[in-house]
Design a protein around this motif. Structure first.
Motif, PDB file in Angstrom:
ATOM      1  N   TYR A  67       1.030  -1.131   0.015  1.00 52.10           N
ATOM      2  CA  TYR A  67      -0.005  -0.013   0.045  1.00 52.10           C
ATOM      3  C   TYR A  67       0.973   1.308  -0.044  1.00 52.10           C
ATOM      4  CZ  TYR A  67      -3.184   3.555   1.642  1.00 52.10           C
ATOM      5  OH  TYR A  67      -4.079   4.698   1.785  1.00 52.10           O
ATOM      6  N   TYR A  68       2.135   1.285   0.807  1.00 54.19           N
ATOM      7  CA  TYR A  68       2.658   2.334   0.892  1.00 54.19           C
ATOM      8  C   TYR A  68       3.643   2.436  -0.296  1.00 54.19           C
ATOM      9  CZ  TYR A  68       6.655   5.214   2.631  1.00 54.19           C
ATOM     10  OH  TYR A  68       7.380   6.411   2.645  1.00 54.19           O
ATOM     11  N   ALA A  69       4.102   1.593  -1.152  1.00 55.02           N
ATOM     12  CA  ALA A  69       4.707   1.716  -2.422  1.00 55.02           C
ATOM     13  C   ALA A  69       3.500   2.285  -3.410  1.00 55.02           C
ATOM     14  CB  ALA A  69       5.067   0.197  -2.798  1.00 55.02           C
ATOM     15  N   LYS A  70       2.435   1.942  -3.549  1.00 53.93           N
ATOM     16  CA  LYS A  70       1.374   2.399  -4.519  1.00 53.93           C
ATOM     17  C   LYS A  70       1.233   3.783  -4.057  1.00 53.93           C
ATOM     18  CE  LYS A  70      -1.287  -1.794  -5.263  1.00 53.93           C
ATOM     19  NZ  LYS A  70      -2.272  -2.472  -5.307  1.00 53.93           N
ATOM     20  N   MET A  71       1.160   4.123  -2.828  1.00 54.62           N
ATOM     21  CA  MET A  71       1.000   5.650  -2.341  1.00 54.62           C
ATOM     22  C   MET A  71       2.238   6.421  -3.039  1.00 54.62           C
ATOM     23  SD  MET A  71      -2.047   5.828  -1.491  1.00 54.62           S
ATOM     24  CE  MET A  71      -2.534   4.412  -2.601  1.00 54.62           C
ATOM     25  N   LYS A  72       3.183   6.044  -2.781  1.00 57.38           N
ATOM     26  CA  LYS A  72       4.523   6.581  -3.397  1.00 57.38           C
ATOM     27  C   LYS A  72       4.568   6.823  -4.816  1.00 57.38           C
ATOM     28  CE  LYS A  72       6.822   8.198  -0.815  1.00 57.38           C
ATOM     29  NZ  LYS A  72       6.952   9.487  -0.145  1.00 57.38           N
ATOM     30  N   LEU A  95       1.922   6.699  -6.824  1.00 59.21           N
ATOM     31  CA  LEU A  95       0.891   7.780  -7.237  1.00 59.21           C
ATOM     32  C   LEU A  95       1.450   9.386  -6.962  1.00 59.21           C
ATOM     33  CD1 LEU A  95      -2.016   7.269  -8.070  1.00 59.21           C
ATOM     34  CD2 LEU A  95      -2.712   7.498  -5.679  1.00 59.21           C
ATOM     35  N   GLU A  96       1.964   9.541  -5.745  1.00 60.17           N
ATOM     36  CA  GLU A  96       2.484  10.615  -5.415  1.00 60.17           C
ATOM     37  C   GLU A  96       3.328  11.379  -6.683  1.00 60.17           C
ATOM     38  OE1 GLU A  96       4.062  10.510  -1.460  1.00 60.17           O
ATOM     39  OE2 GLU A  96       1.985  10.502  -0.499  1.00 60.17           O
ATOM     40  N   ILE A  97       4.340  10.622  -7.325  1.00 61.45           N
ATOM     41  CA  ILE A  97       5.170  11.205  -8.177  1.00 61.45           C
ATOM     42  C   ILE A  97       4.351  11.855  -9.469  1.00 61.45           C
ATOM     43  CG2 ILE A  97       6.556  10.255 -10.061  1.00 61.45           C
ATOM     44  CD1 ILE A  97       7.392   7.911  -8.212  1.00 61.45           C
ATOM     45  N   TYR A  98       3.022  10.979  -9.649  1.00 58.34           N
ATOM     46  CA  TYR A  98       2.371  11.900 -10.858  1.00 58.34           C
ATOM     47  C   TYR A  98       1.465  12.861 -10.411  1.00 58.34           C
ATOM     48  CZ  TYR A  98       4.105   7.824 -13.429  1.00 58.34           C
ATOM     49  OH  TYR A  98       5.230   6.931 -14.016  1.00 58.34           O
ATOM     50  N   GLN A  99       1.049  12.734  -9.053  1.00 60.48           N
ATOM     51  CA  GLN A  99       0.184  13.873  -8.399  1.00 60.48           C
ATOM     52  C   GLN A  99       1.007  15.023  -8.329  1.00 60.48           C
ATOM     53  OE1 GLN A  99      -0.764  11.713  -4.824  1.00 60.48           O
ATOM     54  NE2 GLN A  99      -3.025  11.640  -5.485  1.00 60.48           N
ATOM     55  N   ALA A 100       2.243  14.971  -8.091  1.00 59.53           N
ATOM     56  CA  ALA A 100       3.228  15.948  -8.157  1.00 59.53           C
ATOM     57  C   ALA A 100       3.406  16.721  -9.316  1.00 59.53           C
ATOM     58  CB  ALA A 100       4.641  15.593  -7.712  1.00 59.53           C
ATOM     59  N   ASP A 131      -8.041  -3.016 -12.088  1.00 52.67           N
ATOM     60  CA  ASP A 131      -7.039  -2.602 -11.142  1.00 52.67           C
ATOM     61  C   ASP A 131      -6.960  -0.963 -10.876  1.00 52.67           C
ATOM     62  OD1 ASP A 131      -4.581  -1.815  -9.786  1.00 52.67           O
ATOM     63  OD2 ASP A 131      -3.689  -3.610 -10.409  1.00 52.67           O
ATOM     64  N   LYS A 132      -7.509  -0.658  -9.721  1.00 46.38           N
ATOM     65  CA  LYS A 132      -8.027   0.583  -9.618  1.00 46.38           C
ATOM     66  C   LYS A 132      -6.421   1.708  -9.542  1.00 46.38           C
ATOM     67  CE  LYS A 132     -12.465   1.004  -7.299  1.00 46.38           C
ATOM     68  NZ  LYS A 132     -13.162   1.645  -6.110  1.00 46.38           N
ATOM     69  N   HIS A 133      -5.368   1.004  -9.024  1.00 45.37           N
ATOM     70  CA  HIS A 133      -4.260   1.631  -8.841  1.00 45.37           C
ATOM     71  C   HIS A 133      -3.700   1.946 -10.167  1.00 45.37           C
ATOM     72  CE1 HIS A 133      -0.307   3.155  -7.316  1.00 45.37           C
ATOM     73  NE2 HIS A 133       0.255   2.112  -8.013  1.00 45.37           N
ATOM     74  N   LYS A 134      -3.553   1.040 -10.979  1.00 42.89           N
ATOM     75  CA  LYS A 134      -3.016   1.125 -12.269  1.00 42.89           C
ATOM     76  C   LYS A 134      -3.952   2.012 -13.159  1.00 42.89           C
ATOM     77  CE  LYS A 134      -0.808  -3.357 -12.631  1.00 42.89           C
ATOM     78  NZ  LYS A 134      -0.591  -4.714 -13.451  1.00 42.89           N
ATOM     79  N   ALA A 135      -5.469   1.929 -13.077  1.00 47.28           N
ATOM     80  CA  ALA A 135      -6.327   2.891 -13.615  1.00 47.28           C
ATOM     81  C   ALA A 135      -5.768   4.340 -13.384  1.00 47.28           C
ATOM     82  CB  ALA A 135      -7.535   2.650 -13.542  1.00 47.28           C
ATOM     83  N   ARG A 136      -5.518   4.548 -11.956  1.00 45.33           N
ATOM     84  CA  ARG A 136      -5.370   6.150 -11.745  1.00 45.33           C
ATOM     85  C   ARG A 136      -4.069   6.377 -12.249  1.00 45.33           C
ATOM     86  NH1 ARG A 136      -6.854   4.464  -5.290  1.00 45.33           N
ATOM     87  NH2 ARG A 136      -8.911   4.562  -5.638  1.00 45.33           N
ATOM     88  N   ILE A 137      -2.748   5.800 -12.254  1.00 51.65           N
ATOM     89  CA  ILE A 137      -1.664   6.289 -12.779  1.00 51.65           C
ATOM     90  C   ILE A 137      -1.744   6.425 -14.325  1.00 51.65           C
ATOM     91  CG2 ILE A 137       0.746   5.274 -13.345  1.00 51.65           C
ATOM     92  CD1 ILE A 137       0.293   6.021 -10.377  1.00 51.65           C
ATOM     93  N   GLU A 138      -2.589   5.686 -15.118  1.00 54.34           N
ATOM     94  CA  GLU A 138      -2.746   5.728 -16.394  1.00 54.34           C
ATOM     95  C   GLU A 138      -3.402   7.018 -16.839  1.00 54.34           C
ATOM     96  OE1 GLU A 138      -1.010   4.610 -19.625  1.00 54.34           O
ATOM     97  OE2 GLU A 138      -0.595   3.533 -17.922  1.00 54.34           O
ATOM     98  N   ALA A 139      -4.390   7.324 -16.002  1.00 59.17           N
ATOM     99  CA  ALA A 139      -5.071   8.369 -16.303  1.00 59.17           C
ATOM    100  C   ALA A 139      -4.336   9.721 -16.290  1.00 59.17           C
ATOM    101  CB  ALA A 139      -6.515   8.314 -15.300  1.00 59.17           C
ATOM    102  N   MET A 140      -3.499   9.745 -15.043  1.00 59.54           N
ATOM    103  CA  MET A 140      -2.719  10.949 -14.721  1.00 59.54           C
ATOM    104  C   MET A 140      -1.845  10.995 -15.891  1.00 59.54           C
ATOM    105  SD  MET A 140      -2.149  10.595 -10.606  1.00 59.54           S
ATOM    106  CE  MET A 140      -3.484  10.443  -9.608  1.00 59.54           C
TER     107      MET A 140
END
Length: 270
Positions: free
Chosen positions: A26-31, A33-38, A227-236
């Motif tokens: 979970y922590y690795a996924k959040m980190k 995600l933060e790369i693309y959120q930045a 896979d919600k995490h992969k979808a979030r990354i791909e959308a960003m």
């Protein structure tokens, strides 16, 4: 007795190991995600400085992950320059108006990004499936929507159309979580209860929508969201690419994952 104690300790250690592994994941996924959120934070600054007007709309079946994806995108963005819009049932006044009118009043001003959680494309899928519009209204929408989009994109508003594609099995799993989890029960609606039974009807309307409204000027982008995490990354990544954002950090990869971002043709055939 000694064997029972050993077995108990073994099970406790296994549970602890699994919990630790899940927490690490979970922590690795959040980190990640933060790369693309930045990068999205920097993008929004650029939108503000250039007084750009940007709309990103998210469509897809119920439980495809639209709301959580929008939440991840907007999490660190300045609310003065980024808004999310999720409209409810039309009022009597709105029913008497031009169909697109209620959406136009939520369009961005210069320097603003607007994220639509469902959009005017309600008339392409949800409304005809559940009988919320007439057949003539449905056909009129399909005949005019791309001209509507051309009219505002030619006047300087950028439009990105994202369709989140979820499988029937995963949708059912997510509905089950909504039924049993008190924290998610507010998400469950009467329409949700019928979505599985009307899966084929939605599939047919989705196919027609994509065939009729996917144009070179206003294309659809299909993101697999099992896979919600992969979808979030791909959308960003998609938003950053579509808005021609120049990433200065060479370690940030905006290349599309072709297993997640698929063609309209693949979605129609699938």
């Amino acid at each position: 007795m000694h064997e029972e104690i050993i077995e108990k300790l073994r099970k406790e250690n296994e549970l602890l190991r699994q919990t630790h592994t899940e927490a690490d994941l979970y922590y690795a996924k959040m980190k990640e995600l933060e790369i693309y959120q930045a990068q999205l934070v920097k993008l929004l600054t650029e939108i503000e400085e250039k007084s750009q007007k940007v709309i990103v709309l998210f469509e897809g079946r119920d439980a495809a992950g639209k709301g959580s994806l929008i939440g991840s995108i907007s999490q660190y963005l300045n609310p003065k320059h980024c808004r999310s819009v999720a409209l409810g049932k039309p009022t009597d006044e709105e029913r008497s108006q031009w169909y697109f009118q209620k959406y136009i009043k939520h369009f961005p001003r210069g320097g603003e990004l607007v994220l639509f959680d469902r959009s005017w494309y309600n008339r392409a899928m949800v409304e005809p499936v559940f009988g919320f519009c007439t057949q003539n209204e449905y056909e009129l929408f399909l005949d005019t929507v791309t001209n509507f989009e051309d009219s505002f994109t030619k006047h300087g508003t950028r439009l990105i159309k994202i369709y989140l594609s979820v499988s029937k099995e995963i949708q059912n799993e997510r509905f089950e979580k909504r039924r049993t989890d008190p924290l998610r029960q507010w998400k469950l609606s009467e329409i949700d209860m019928q979505a599985q039974a009307m899966w084929n009807e939605f599939t047919q309307k989705k196919r027609i929508m994509l065939e009729r409204t996917h144009t070179p000027e206003s294309p659809w982008h299909i993101i697999r969201s099992n896979d919600k995490h992969k979808a979030r990354i791909e959308a960003m990544k998609l938003i950053l690419r579509e808005l021609d954002f120049q990433v200065e950090d060479s370690t940030v990869d905006l290349k599309a994952d072709e297993n997640i971002l698929v063609s309209v043709e693949a979605e129609i055939l699938g």
